[in-house]
Design an enzyme around this catalytic site. Structure first.
Site, PDB file in Angstrom:
ATOM      1  N   ILE A  12       0.843  -1.205   0.000  1.00 21.56           N
ATOM      2  CA  ILE A  12       0.000   0.000   0.000  1.00 21.56           C
ATOM      3  C   ILE A  12       0.880   1.258   0.000  1.00 21.56           C
ATOM      4  O   ILE A  12       0.622   2.223  -0.726  1.00 21.56           O
ATOM      5  CB  ILE A  12      -0.987  -0.007   1.196  1.00 21.56           C
ATOM      6  CG1 ILE A  12      -1.792  -1.314   1.181  1.00 21.56           C
ATOM      7  CG2 ILE A  12      -1.924   1.198   1.139  1.00 21.56           C
ATOM      8  CD1 ILE A  12      -2.668  -1.538   2.395  1.00 21.56           C
ATOM      9  N   PHE A  76       3.857  -5.849  10.478  1.00 22.24           N
ATOM     10  CA  PHE A  76       3.670  -7.258  10.153  1.00 22.24           C
ATOM     11  C   PHE A  76       2.160  -7.479  10.116  1.00 22.24           C
ATOM     12  O   PHE A  76       1.437  -6.968  10.987  1.00 22.24           O
ATOM     13  CB  PHE A  76       4.323  -8.141  11.206  1.00 22.24           C
ATOM     14  CG  PHE A  76       5.836  -8.066  11.199  1.00 22.24           C
ATOM     15  CD1 PHE A  76       6.528  -7.960   9.998  1.00 22.24           C
ATOM     16  CD2 PHE A  76       6.569  -8.109  12.370  1.00 22.24           C
ATOM     17  CE1 PHE A  76       7.916  -7.893   9.959  1.00 22.24           C
ATOM     18  CE2 PHE A  76       7.964  -8.043  12.349  1.00 22.24           C
ATOM     19  CZ  PHE A  76       8.629  -7.933  11.143  1.00 22.24           C
ATOM     20  N   TYR A 141      -2.583  -9.306  15.957  1.00 21.86           N
ATOM     21  CA  TYR A 141      -2.401  -8.315  14.893  1.00 21.86           C
ATOM     22  C   TYR A 141      -3.379  -7.151  15.073  1.00 21.86           C
ATOM     23  O   TYR A 141      -2.985  -5.984  15.152  1.00 21.86           O
ATOM     24  CB  TYR A 141      -2.600  -8.977  13.513  1.00 21.86           C
ATOM     25  CG  TYR A 141      -2.751  -7.974  12.395  1.00 21.86           C
ATOM     26  CD1 TYR A 141      -1.690  -7.161  12.023  1.00 21.86           C
ATOM     27  CD2 TYR A 141      -3.976  -7.816  11.727  1.00 21.86           C
ATOM     28  CE1 TYR A 141      -1.838  -6.216  11.016  1.00 21.86           C
ATOM     29  CE2 TYR A 141      -4.118  -6.878  10.725  1.00 21.86           C
ATOM     30  CZ  TYR A 141      -3.050  -6.085  10.369  1.00 21.86           C
ATOM     31  OH  TYR A 141      -3.196  -5.150   9.379  1.00 21.86           O
ATOM     32  N   HIS A 189      -3.009 -13.786   0.543  1.00 26.33           N
ATOM     33  CA  HIS A 189      -4.235 -13.097   0.146  1.00 26.33           C
ATOM     34  C   HIS A 189      -4.942 -13.798  -1.011  1.00 26.33           C
ATOM     35  O   HIS A 189      -4.308 -14.360  -1.900  1.00 26.33           O
ATOM     36  CB  HIS A 189      -3.934 -11.640  -0.215  1.00 26.33           C
ATOM     37  CG  HIS A 189      -3.537 -10.851   0.985  1.00 26.33           C
ATOM     38  ND1 HIS A 189      -2.407 -10.080   1.049  1.00 26.33           N
ATOM     39  CD2 HIS A 189      -4.113 -10.759   2.215  1.00 26.33           C
ATOM     40  CE1 HIS A 189      -2.315  -9.533   2.241  1.00 26.33           C
ATOM     41  NE2 HIS A 189      -3.340  -9.930   2.976  1.00 26.33           N
ATOM     42  N   ARG A 221     -16.114 -10.474   1.963  1.00 23.69           N
ATOM     43  CA  ARG A 221     -15.128  -9.434   2.287  1.00 23.69           C
ATOM     44  C   ARG A 221     -15.342  -8.236   1.360  1.00 23.69           C
ATOM     45  O   ARG A 221     -15.923  -8.350   0.280  1.00 23.69           O
ATOM     46  CB  ARG A 221     -13.698  -9.959   2.069  1.00 23.69           C
ATOM     47  CG  ARG A 221     -13.266 -11.030   3.049  1.00 23.69           C
ATOM     48  CD  ARG A 221     -13.051 -10.464   4.450  1.00 23.69           C
ATOM     49  NE  ARG A 221     -12.624 -11.480   5.398  1.00 23.69           N
ATOM     50  CZ  ARG A 221     -13.451 -12.253   6.097  1.00 23.69           C
ATOM     51  NH1 ARG A 221     -14.758 -12.137   5.948  1.00 23.69           N
ATOM     52  NH2 ARG A 221     -12.984 -13.145   6.951  1.00 23.69           N
TER      53      ARG A 221
HETATM   54  N1  UFG Z   1      -9.389 -17.355   1.481  1.00 27.25           N
HETATM   55  C1  UFG Z   1      -9.628 -18.610   0.962  1.00 27.25           C
HETATM   56  N2  UFG Z   1      -8.543 -19.299   0.469  1.00 27.25           N
HETATM   57  C2  UFG Z   1      -7.278 -18.807   0.484  1.00 27.25           C
HETATM   58  C3  UFG Z   1      -7.074 -17.501   1.013  1.00 27.25           C
HETATM   59  C4  UFG Z   1      -8.155 -16.806   1.509  1.00 27.25           C
HETATM   60  O1  UFG Z   1     -10.734 -19.103   0.934  1.00 27.25           O
HETATM   61  O2  UFG Z   1      -6.342 -19.500   0.052  1.00 27.25           O
HETATM   62  C5  UFG Z   1     -10.554 -16.586   1.992  1.00 27.25           C
HETATM   63  C6  UFG Z   1     -10.422 -16.245   3.454  1.00 27.25           C
HETATM   64  O3  UFG Z   1     -10.930 -17.275   4.235  1.00 27.25           O
HETATM   65  C7  UFG Z   1     -11.220 -14.954   3.524  1.00 27.25           C
HETATM   66  C8  UFG Z   1     -11.039 -14.330   2.144  1.00 27.25           C
HETATM   67  O4  UFG Z   1     -10.590 -15.363   1.308  1.00 27.25           O
HETATM   68  O5  UFG Z   1     -12.567 -15.236   3.681  1.00 27.25           O
HETATM   69  C9  UFG Z   1     -10.017 -13.214   2.128  1.00 27.25           C
HETATM   70  O6  UFG Z   1      -8.832 -13.686   2.740  1.00 27.25           O
HETATM   71  P1  UFG Z   1      -7.472 -12.872   2.742  1.00 27.25           P
HETATM   72  O7  UFG Z   1      -6.457 -13.738   3.434  1.00 27.25           O
HETATM   73  O8  UFG Z   1      -7.179 -12.385   1.372  1.00 27.25           O
HETATM   74  O9  UFG Z   1      -7.807 -11.589   3.606  1.00 27.25           O
HETATM   75  P2  UFG Z   1      -8.380 -11.517   5.088  1.00 27.25           P
HETATM   76  O10 UFG Z   1      -9.811 -11.069   4.955  1.00 27.25           O
HETATM   77  O11 UFG Z   1      -8.138 -12.709   5.897  1.00 27.25           O
HETATM   78  O12 UFG Z   1      -7.392 -10.445   5.709  1.00 27.25           O
HETATM   79  C10 UFG Z   1      -7.449  -9.084   5.421  1.00 27.25           C
HETATM   80  C11 UFG Z   1      -6.091  -8.457   5.568  1.00 27.25           C
HETATM   81  C12 UFG Z   1      -5.576  -8.585   6.981  1.00 27.25           C
HETATM   82  C13 UFG Z   1      -6.582  -8.030   7.915  1.00 27.25           C
HETATM   83  C14 UFG Z   1      -7.903  -8.694   7.702  1.00 27.25           C
HETATM   84  C15 UFG Z   1      -8.973  -8.091   8.561  1.00 27.25           C
HETATM   85  O13 UFG Z   1      -5.201  -9.101   4.680  1.00 27.25           O
HETATM   86  O14 UFG Z   1      -4.375  -7.871   7.118  1.00 27.25           O
HETATM   87  O15 UFG Z   1      -8.312  -8.519   6.347  1.00 27.25           O
HETATM   88  O16 UFG Z   1      -9.981  -9.032   8.766  1.00 27.25           O
HETATM   89  F1  UFG Z   1      -6.216  -8.240   9.196  1.00 27.25           F
END
Ligand code: UFG
Length: 330
Positions: A12, A76, A141, A189, A221
């Site tokens: 970002i 992090f 975090y 991600h 999301r």
């Molecule tokens: N997901 C999958 N398979 C994968 C990766 C992700 O199904 O291989 C799903 C996750 O379960 C989630 C969605 O895709 O439902 C998005 O997951 P990400 O890992 O891309 O992002 P997150 O929502 O977990 O995390 C983001 C930011 C974090 C922050 C968080 C807040 O990356 O830094 O939002 O909830 F903390």
């Protein structure tokens, strides 16, 4: 404005550095390159590669570069790792940030823009999520980000610091010209992992949980473009001229997408088939997170330019297609 961008070589931060320059500001980057990429920042932008917790050297830059405002993106951000190795998160995200703030206050720099997160809310009771929701993070975090927010409130009242804390939802996308984009190691991600499944760099994408109480059973999301996020950071500058001001804004599009919808949108944008498997839920994933960003829109005139997921994915794909190994390709 002369702006110190801490973490300016990260995902970002590097997009924000570009926009600062395009808007006529003078960015200076501080990044220890643990996760950042030197190639993500133009070579003629002043660049310092040491840690934000190094009080003496930070103080020196603040004076030498005549910094007026600090933006702080360095953290992090692996939620799972923060649970297994919380010490690392408190040390970097909280203790080092305190050192940075001390160096600022000791040198009369009193404007600060902070990268916070929707993870400070934990599992919300109501959707879409407003800034006034209770904050109850469910992992270290999110807790470290909330701890910094609380420090900022106290520092603002006591020392005249003016700050804006932006609570990001899911940052996604890449610069429109495809020259910089997302490159995390390891990548966790969803969107870049779906690209890897589409191009055969990984066997498939695992869908984490299909039994959530959402329309298609997968998590919802709010994916918001990095350039839209960056615009809000610059739009707040004028407000920060007022001393002792503390501002909090949610930044998201307000339109949630499920994991299945993301996979479908990637197929649509790339024209490639995405193999997937359905697996158990990932620990700590709330079923749905999406923002009400009316406050940022009203107070900052923040307008989202990437309003649909296809446009966000298309920008990310342009970067990813040419740089499947990230910056080591460039
Ligand atoms: N997901 C999958 N398979 C994968 C990766 C992700 O199904 O291989 C799903 C996750 O379960 C989630 C969605 O895709 O439902 C998005 O997951 P990400 O890992 O891309 O992002 P997150 O929502 O977990 O995390 C983001 C930011 C974090 C922050 C968080 C807040 O990356 O830094 O939002 O909830 F903390």
């Amino acid at each position: 404005m002369k702006v110190l961008v801490v973490g300016g070589a990260g995902y970002i931060g590097s997009h924000c550095v570009r926009q600062l320059r395009d808007a006529g500001h003078n960015p200076v980057v501080l990044d220890n390159l643990v996760f950042g990429h030197r190639q993500a920042v133009a070579s003629d932008i002043p660049f310092y590669d040491f840690d934000l917790g190094d009080y003496d050297r930070v103080a020196q830059i603040l004076k030498h570069e005549k910094i007026e405002i600090v933006m702080h993106f360095a953290a992090f951000a692996y939620v799972g790792e923060s649970v297994t190795d919380p010490r690392k998160y408190y040390k970097n995200n909280l203790v080092a940030t305190l050192r940075l703030l001390e160096a600022m206050l000791d040198n009369g720099v009193k404007k600060f823009v902070f990268s916070s997160t929707c993870a400070t809310y934990g599992e919300p009771d109501t959707l879409p999520m407003l800034e006034s929701l209770p904050q109850a993070p469910i992992n270290p975090y999110g807790q470290t980000k909330l701890d910094v927010e609380n420090c900022l409130k106290a520092f603002s009242q006591a020392y005249g610091l003016s700050f804006a804390a932006f609570r990001y939802f899911n940052a996604a996308g890449a610069a429109q010209d495809g020259s910089i984009g997302e490159d995390h190691n390891p990548e966790t991600h969803l969107i870049p992992l779906v690209f890897d499944a589409a191009t055969g760099r990984r066997e498939n994408i695992k869908i984490f949980g299909t039994d959530y109480s959402t329309p298609d059973g997968t998590c919802l999301r709010d994916y918001v473009h990095v350039d839209d996020l960056s615009r809000a950071h610059i739009a707040v500058f004028d407000k920060l001229k007022q001393p002792s001001l503390g501002l909090f804004y949610n930044l998201g599009t307000g339109r949630p997408y499920s994991v299945r919808e993301i996979i479908n949108a990637v197929q649509e944008v790339t024209g490639l088939n995405v193999p997937f498997v359905e697996v158990d839920r990932r620990a700590g994933d709330p079923p749905a997170l999406f923002a009400d960003s009316t406050k940022a829109q009203k107070e900052l005139g923040w307008q989202i330019q990437y309003t649909n997921i296809q446009s966000i994915i298309a920008s990310a794909w342009k970067w990813h297609k040419s740089n499947p190994n990230g910056f080591s390709d460039s």
